[in-house]
Design a protein around this motif. Structure first.
Motif, short mmCIF file in Angstrom:
data_model
loop_
_atom_site.label_atom_id
_atom_site.label_comp_id
_atom_site.label_asym_id
_atom_site.label_seq_id
_atom_site.Cartn_x
_atom_site.Cartn_y
_atom_site.Cartn_z
N ASP A 34 0.86 -1.18 0.00
CA ASP A 34 0.00 0.00 0.00
C ASP A 34 0.90 1.23 0.00
OD1 ASP A 34 -1.55 2.25 0.79
OD2 ASP A 34 -3.02 0.92 1.73
N GLU A 36 0.13 4.39 -0.01
CA GLU A 36 -0.31 5.49 0.87
C GLU A 36 0.13 5.30 2.31
OE1 GLU A 36 -4.36 6.78 0.57
OE2 GLU A 36 -4.38 6.45 -1.59
N SER A 37 -0.03 4.07 2.82
CA SER A 37 0.33 3.81 4.21
C SER A 37 1.76 3.31 4.37
CB SER A 37 -0.63 2.78 4.82
OG SER A 37 -0.45 1.52 4.18
N GLU A 39 2.53 0.20 3.97
CA GLU A 39 2.44 -1.14 4.54
C GLU A 39 2.67 -2.20 3.47
OE1 GLU A 39 -0.93 -1.83 7.11
OE2 GLU A 39 -1.02 0.30 7.59
N SER A 73 6.71 1.55 5.96
CA SER A 73 6.53 1.96 7.35
C SER A 73 6.09 0.81 8.25
CB SER A 73 5.49 3.08 7.44
OG SER A 73 4.25 2.61 6.95
N LYS A 74 5.48 -0.21 7.67
CA LYS A 74 4.99 -1.34 8.47
C LYS A 74 5.02 -2.60 7.62
CE LYS A 74 1.07 -3.10 11.06
NZ LYS A 74 -0.35 -2.95 11.37
#
Length: 108
Positions: A34, A36-37, A39, A73-74
């Motif tokens: 993703d 945007e996030s 992830e 980020s994740k």
């Protein structure tokens, strides 16, 4: 940034920094990304299925990938499904709670 670019960054990091997965007959795939996030979901399988340190490899990927790849980020790491699926699902949570593995730091 495109999804393909994020997936490529994750694949490149894993191929270059966690070669043990493929060298020992395991495999990984980027299942979801993703932009945007930031992830990313990674699945491992193959020979990782019967490997006693697979849960710790999963933990290392989860913690290191976001610190090494700026756009991530994740990370969620899971066992791949199907005929190449891991056979030790119950051990992952148990091993993550064991004191012996608290400071586990594999060489990759």
């Amino acid at each position: 940034m495109s999804v393909e670019s994020l997936e490529r960054q994750a694949r490149n990091y894993l191929s270059n920094n966690v070669p043990q997965i493929q060298e020992h007959g395991g495999h990984f795939e980027i299942e979801d990304a993703d932009t945007e996030s930031g992830e990313v979901t990674v699945a491992i399988g193959g020979a990782c299925s019967g490997c006693g340190i697979a849960p710790m490899t999963m933990k290392a990927i989860k913690h290191r990938l976001p610190t090494e790849v700026d756009d991530i980020s994740k990370v969620t790491v899971r066992r791949a499904g199907g005929p190449r699926a891991a056979v030790m699902p119950s051990m992952i949570d148990e091993m993550e709670e064991m004191e012996e593995y608290e400071d586990y730091d594999p060489a990759f």
